[in-house]
Design a protein around this motif. Structure first.
Motif, PDB file in Angstrom:
ATOM      1  N   GLY A   4       0.839  -1.199   0.000  1.00 44.92           N
ATOM      2  CA  GLY A   4       0.000   0.000   0.000  1.00 44.92           C
ATOM      3  C   GLY A   4       0.869   1.241   0.000  1.00 44.92           C
ATOM      4  N   ALA A   5       0.685   2.096  -0.976  1.00 50.40           N
ATOM      5  CA  ALA A   5       1.524   3.294  -1.107  1.00 50.40           C
ATOM      6  C   ALA A   5       1.455   4.157   0.145  1.00 50.40           C
ATOM      7  N   ALA A   6       0.283   4.277   0.723  1.00 50.45           N
ATOM      8  CA  ALA A   6       0.141   5.103   1.922  1.00 50.45           C
ATOM      9  C   ALA A   6       0.895   4.489   3.095  1.00 50.45           C
ATOM     10  N   ASP A   7       0.811   3.154   3.255  1.00 47.33           N
ATOM     11  CA  ASP A   7       1.551   2.484   4.331  1.00 47.33           C
ATOM     12  C   ASP A   7       3.049   2.676   4.151  1.00 47.33           C
ATOM     13  N   CYS A   8       3.536   2.449   2.943  1.00 46.83           N
ATOM     14  CA  CYS A   8       4.976   2.591   2.688  1.00 46.83           C
ATOM     15  C   CYS A   8       5.449   4.011   2.955  1.00 46.83           C
ATOM     16  N   SER A   9       4.743   4.969   2.416  1.00 40.78           N
ATOM     17  CA  SER A   9       5.147   6.370   2.588  1.00 40.78           C
ATOM     18  C   SER A   9       5.141   6.766   4.055  1.00 40.78           C
ATOM     19  N   PHE A  10       4.077   6.396   4.779  1.00 34.60           N
ATOM     20  CA  PHE A  10       3.978   6.778   6.181  1.00 34.60           C
ATOM     21  C   PHE A  10       5.112   6.191   6.998  1.00 34.60           C
TER      22      PHE A  10
END
Length: 78
Positions: A4-10
């Motif tokens: 998940g892009a949001a998980d990775c970025s966060f």
């Protein structure tokens, strides 16, 4: 970076913050191994919450070039 892009970025931003705090407290940069361990411990604490991520932590420190893989289960591979 995978998952998940949001998980990775966060979690990558969170790791950056933790590494900077280490540097400010200890007056030296954190090792790549220690940084990957921080991320693995953090993701392990959130195991079962539905995180979806896998990332490579890379860098160069006093021991030379390092490469670690960390995923959402807290798995850490060199």
């Amino acid at each position: 970076m995978a998952g998940g892009a949001a998980d990775c970025s966060f979690w990558e931003r969170n790791l950056g913050t933790q590494c900077r705090m280490y540097e400010l407290r200890n007056k030296k940069r954190i090792s790549v191994a220690a940084a990957s361990k921080l991320l693995a411990n953090t993701t392990n604490a959130y195991r079962g919450y539905g995180l979806s991520m896998g990332t490579m932590i890379t860098g160069w420190d006093e021991t030379g070039p390092q490469l670690y893989y960390v995923d959402n289960d807290g798995t850490r591979l060199k």
